[in-house]
Design a protein around this motif. Sequence first.
Motif, short mmCIF file in Angstrom:
data_model
loop_
_atom_site.label_atom_id
_atom_site.label_comp_id
_atom_site.label_asym_id
_atom_site.label_seq_id
_atom_site.Cartn_x
_atom_site.Cartn_y
_atom_site.Cartn_z
N GLN A 1 0.83 -1.20 0.00
CA GLN A 1 0.00 0.00 0.00
C GLN A 1 0.88 1.27 0.00
O GLN A 1 0.67 2.18 -0.78
CB GLN A 1 -0.88 -0.03 1.25
CG GLN A 1 -2.04 0.94 1.23
CD GLN A 1 -2.85 0.87 2.53
OE1 GLN A 1 -2.36 0.44 3.57
NE2 GLN A 1 -4.10 1.32 2.47
N GLN A 2 1.89 1.27 0.88
CA GLN A 2 2.79 2.43 0.96
C GLN A 2 3.57 2.60 -0.33
O GLN A 2 3.73 3.71 -0.82
CB GLN A 2 3.78 2.25 2.12
CG GLN A 2 3.15 2.44 3.49
CD GLN A 2 4.14 2.14 4.60
OE1 GLN A 2 5.02 1.30 4.44
NE2 GLN A 2 3.99 2.79 5.73
N MET A 3 4.03 1.48 -0.88
CA MET A 3 4.85 1.56 -2.08
C MET A 3 4.01 2.09 -3.25
O MET A 3 4.46 2.95 -3.99
CB MET A 3 5.44 0.19 -2.40
CG MET A 3 6.57 0.28 -3.38
SD MET A 3 7.95 -0.88 -3.10
CE MET A 3 7.18 -2.37 -2.58
N ASN A 4 2.78 1.60 -3.37
CA ASN A 4 1.91 2.07 -4.44
C ASN A 4 1.62 3.56 -4.31
O ASN A 4 1.64 4.30 -5.28
CB ASN A 4 0.59 1.29 -4.44
CG ASN A 4 0.77 -0.13 -4.92
OD1 ASN A 4 1.79 -0.45 -5.54
ND2 ASN A 4 -0.20 -0.98 -4.65
N ALA A 5 1.36 3.99 -3.08
CA ALA A 5 1.05 5.41 -2.85
C ALA A 5 2.25 6.26 -3.25
O ALA A 5 2.12 7.30 -3.88
CB ALA A 5 0.71 5.64 -1.38
N ARG A 6 3.46 5.78 -2.91
CA ARG A 6 4.65 6.56 -3.22
C ARG A 6 4.94 6.57 -4.71
O ARG A 6 5.37 7.58 -5.26
CB ARG A 6 5.85 6.03 -2.45
CG ARG A 6 6.98 7.03 -2.46
CD ARG A 6 7.95 6.77 -1.35
NE ARG A 6 8.06 5.38 -1.09
CZ ARG A 6 7.55 4.76 -0.05
NH1 ARG A 6 6.89 5.42 0.85
NH2 ARG A 6 7.68 3.47 0.10
N ASN A 7 4.71 5.44 -5.37
CA ASN A 7 4.95 5.41 -6.81
C ASN A 7 4.05 6.41 -7.51
O ASN A 7 4.47 7.10 -8.42
CB ASN A 7 4.71 4.01 -7.37
CG ASN A 7 5.80 3.07 -6.93
OD1 ASN A 7 6.82 3.51 -6.39
ND2 ASN A 7 5.60 1.79 -7.12
#
Lengths: 426, 426
Positions: A412-418
């Motif tokens: 979830q965090q990685m997707n948001a950051r991407n």
Amino acid sequence: MGSGFGGLFAAKALRGAKADVTLISGTTYHLFEPLLYQVASGILSEGEVAPPIREILKNRRDIDVRLGWVTDVDVAGKMVVVNYPDGRDRSVPYDSLIVAAGAQNSYFGNEQFAVHAPSLKNIDDALELRSRIFHAFEMADLEEDPEARRRWLTFVLIGAGPTGVEMAGQIAELAHRALRGQYRNADLREAQIILIDAVDRVLPAFAPSLSEKAKKKLTKLGVDVRLNTRVVDVDATGVEVKTADGGQRIEANTKIWAAGVAAPSLSTRIAEATGAETDRAGRILVEPDLTVPGHPEIFVVGDMAGSDLPGVAQVAMQGGRYAAKTVKKRLAGKTDIKPFKYFDKGNMATISRFSAVADLGKLHFGGFLGWLLWLVIHLFYLIGFKNKITTLLHWMVSFLGRGRSERITTVQQMNARNALNTLGKR
Amino acid sequence: MGSGFGGLFAAKALRGAKADVTLISGTTYHLFEPLLYQVASGILSEGEVAPPIREILKNRRDIDVRLGWVTDVDVAGKMVVVNYPDGRDRSVPYDSLIVAAGAQNSYFGNEQFAVHAPSLKNIDDALELRSRIFHAFEMADLEEDPEARRRWLTFVLIGAGPTGVEMAGQIAELAHRALRGQYRNADLREAQIILIDAVDRVLPAFAPSLSEKAKKKLTKLGVDVRLNTRVVDVDATGVEVKTADGGQRIEANTKIWAAGVAAPSLSTRIAEATGAETDRAGRILVEPDLTVPGHPEIFVVGDMAGSDLPGVAQVAMQGGRYAAKTVKKRLAGKTDIKPFKYFDKGNMATISRFSAVADLGKLHFGGFLGWLLWLVIHLFYLIGFKNKITTLLHWMVSFLGRGRSERITTVQQMNARNALNTLGKR
């Protein structure tokens, strides 16, 4: 209301009062904020610094813990309006009200900085920063372009108070010691950690000699301390700073905001409802007994109360305890209520393992002695919160060793950051 | 590629090979999947079951760890296409390729169930379930309407394999023992934990006598085990089930999907690129030496390989190790390569503290003895992963005691769920 140091210590000190206590909090946990930076740097898990309120208060049958947000106060009807997680509003009546909703970060009107430079005030922040910091090392290892790699290995901390200093020290520990040898392509010794503040010394709330000691230690750890430097812009890939000599751009993907706090919006609502005045940061100006002028039944404690006291845990703890004792005295019909007097136990900040500064008024400690003092006091408080002895052991071993075992980035965090990075490139 | 048991054991077993090893993984951690249910139930932190790959492999200078997703394989050019977190695709060449991308959950074509009944395959899932379970108790305490409260106190587990059984046992422990006395308004003894499966026994991969033991123990813990029951619909506030006697609706806000697995989409891509056949679940049918037919340089190990072997850690570990040893033998010019032979060390599942079932082929253990065996084996593996002795102590104390210290719900999770609940009400 509130489950920070103010609310929790008030609830604890109400033990034995002939009263029904309701503790309303927007989180189910009490946050041990002084150790939050250790979550952001992978030493402790979120559960270790944020024990469940119900666990702490489990022997207190007189306290009803409720998850919800106080959105308004009906002063005439003596009720608070609580917004529960299911979206419904309900009113909770009170005879005495202790408001301890703390402070939130302030970007001084530049709220657009928040997405690029998160602050460190709550668990969400800490998990987000943890994920950004470890992700930056990961990306530096993948990146082949030297300039892009340097951007991933540059960390900018805005604000040189305890949070900025502690995070700078921890990132330096990570890059130069704890993670050493774990990356094949990037050389973590090249990491730049830049600590920026507009004032002329680090830890301005401490004695000048300790500020000097802290700055020396940080420099030795490889932190680039830039004072008299103002941040004028923050974007996805860097910050713009201004000094007496002019402006400069620092290229950095990871930025942390540790510069300012402001009262929560509830403060404005209470001021409106009671006619109380607020200070520049929006905090409510209270009477010497911590009550709102004209409303002796409403106490405001901790960071939400406007005063010349610092926004530290001790002030909130003592304020909460004082308010609870005053309520108890009133219930017992006593009238000898003395004004609140803050007993300053001092100020502390860790810089790295084995190094801290402690300002105990007349006594100043730096280096290893300061650190030992910091350790003993934090161990003492953690034990007070019924944390398990095994947790303490785990903490000691991780903190002193190279263990940084809590490094998870969720998908979830990685997707948001991407999504954010893509945005930044446009 | 892959950082699960297959990929990690392959990487470890390549020690000493005259080869450059690249480990490509979509996460920076190795997930110790058999203990994932302990994250979902608040016993362990995410870092404790998911140590960083770089930490595990830090002494292996021959391994380059890369965060990214393999999206395609160029069989002729001997390259994999990797999608890195910055959005860019790059090609990574190989001489030998070991594919160990595991399995993902399958809703058997009913993907719309996923949002209402998350599964438990990765860290994101575990944190989401943890947050839903503890939030349900919190909401039950706030809710005044008895019917709505019952809905918050009803937990439905779909699928009675190890994950369903273990989660059912843990939720029963939480409601009936660990959290006892922490709520003022809701009586957690009223919690209903319902374990549903379409087949006629729990733990169908185990010996029938152990299934019977597990069912008895679950019932004793207060779990309502419903066999020969098919779930036909899942929505925000309940599930629809069908038995031989007809249909029924169960009102429950918290549902967990533990019913089926399928191969990841990469499996289809590899099958297309190599012309390999797949089984019904989309897994690649491999040769006796775990290579893809016609491509002796490509190995498929673990859950992605279609075979009659169970989808358990042991199969992946042994497969990964076998593939690595085969590569080493070939590099050494040896040709005496025997087919892969799985050594079945048995199957285990915990039910609650002090109770587990262990099926070691001819030997069957239940109850305390089974649990002791489970404990020793898991301690052994955890130590193998260089977890700190203090972590183990912490784990023992939490697991045996009433400590459920990892209970954090982030604000991000709460907001996401509120959006969902609002949706469900429309």
